[in-house]
Design an enzyme around this catalytic site. Structure first.
Site, mmCIF file in Angstrom:
data_model
loop_
_atom_site.group_PDB
_atom_site.id
_atom_site.type_symbol
_atom_site.label_atom_id
_atom_site.label_comp_id
_atom_site.label_asym_id
_atom_site.label_seq_id
_atom_site.Cartn_x
_atom_site.Cartn_y
_atom_site.Cartn_z
ATOM 1 N N SER A 129 0.837 -1.198 0.000
ATOM 2 C CA SER A 129 0.000 0.000 0.000
ATOM 3 C C SER A 129 0.877 1.255 0.000
ATOM 4 O O SER A 129 1.605 1.495 -0.961
ATOM 5 C CB SER A 129 -0.957 -0.047 1.201
ATOM 6 O OG SER A 129 -1.989 0.891 1.061
ATOM 7 N N HIS A 164 -4.008 -1.740 -4.435
ATOM 8 C CA HIS A 164 -5.428 -2.107 -4.227
ATOM 9 C C HIS A 164 -6.263 -1.900 -5.500
ATOM 10 O O HIS A 164 -7.407 -1.446 -5.446
ATOM 11 C CB HIS A 164 -6.037 -1.271 -3.092
ATOM 12 C CG HIS A 164 -5.225 -1.253 -1.838
ATOM 13 N ND1 HIS A 164 -4.915 -2.398 -1.144
ATOM 14 C CD2 HIS A 164 -4.642 -0.218 -1.159
ATOM 15 C CE1 HIS A 164 -4.191 -2.075 -0.071
ATOM 16 N NE2 HIS A 164 -4.001 -0.765 -0.067
#
Length: 247
Positions: A129, A164
């Site tokens: 992330s 993501h």
């Protein structure tokens, strides 16, 4: 001939913080330059969240490695000690959280410069992330609330990164729009469950712990849109051995 391997970075769409099978963490360790690597977790993007640190230690203390943690919100080391500590690591694993805050704190402490030096010396830099975003020239982020582009990063990986890609609503269309409009340079979209190893700015080993998850190259198409190309992925399975270590 130099014994230092080509600079390598790994973008993770999972690992100890999201998965129970440990496949991506084992894959990452398998790419370290030594059999029992020193692995430093950097939780800056989460504000050095204690629970996040404990999850890392619980996961990596049972693996064939020597884990440690770099705390910057209660830093003890002076500049020389900090540099020596980071340059001694075989793997740096950066956690998720706020990409913009991570970059600001690293620059205040000089961590950005040290990590660039570590990369050139053969340390494998990695993260999930925000910990994937930070290595690129720019990234797709929710650091400011709504999803947006952040034309800022360490620039150790050319182009941009979007984490993501399939795991959060709005990620795919928002990133594509940013690349199409020039707000972000062409880059790499990482779906959850994927690990992508880059050497010299190119993907050299892309794996997935779940069926259908992938890595995509996203580039402007010259007509106001983007072209999206899937990179070949190999599926990780529980019974598979780790890849050969870099020499």
């Amino acid at each position: 001939m130099s014994d230092v391997p080509e600079p390598r970075l790994a973008l993770l769409g999972g690992g100890f913080s999201t998965d129970d099978d440990g496949l991506l963490d084992d894959w990452l360790l398998g790419h370290a330059r030594v059999a029992r690597p020193r692995v430093c977790f950097v939780p800056t993007a989460s504000g050095d969240a204690p629970a996040y640190v404990e999850r890392f230690l619980a996961a990596f203390r049972r693996r064939a490695c020597t884990p440690s943690v770099l705390h910057l919100f209660r830093r003890d080391a002076d500049d020389r000690e900090l540099r020596a500590f980071l340059l001694a690591q075989d793997v740096v694993y950066v956690g998720g959280g706020n990409t913009a805050n991570l970059l600001a704190v690293w620059r205040a402490h000089g961590v950005d410069r040290i990590l660039g030096e570590a990369l050139e010396r053969g340390t494998l830099l990695s993260g999930i992330s925000a910990g994937a975003n930070c290595w690129a020239e720019g990234s797709h982020t929710d650091s400011f609330g709504p999803l947006t582009h952040l034309p800022d990063g360490l620039g150790l990986l050319p182009g941009s990164v979007c984490p993501h890609y399939d795991g959060e609503p709005g990620r795919r269309p928002s990133y594509r729009a940013a690349v199409a409009g020039g707000a972000l340079p062409a880059g790499w979209a990482v779906e959850d469950g994927v690990g992508a190893l880059f050497a010299g700015g190119r993907p050299v080993d892309v794996v997935s712990r779940r069926e259908g998850a992938g890595l995509y190259r996203v580039e402007p198409d010259g007509g106001g849109g983007v072209q999206e190309r899937a990179v070949p992925v190999r599926r990780l399975r529980q019974e598979e051995g780790a890849p050969k270590r870099a020499r």
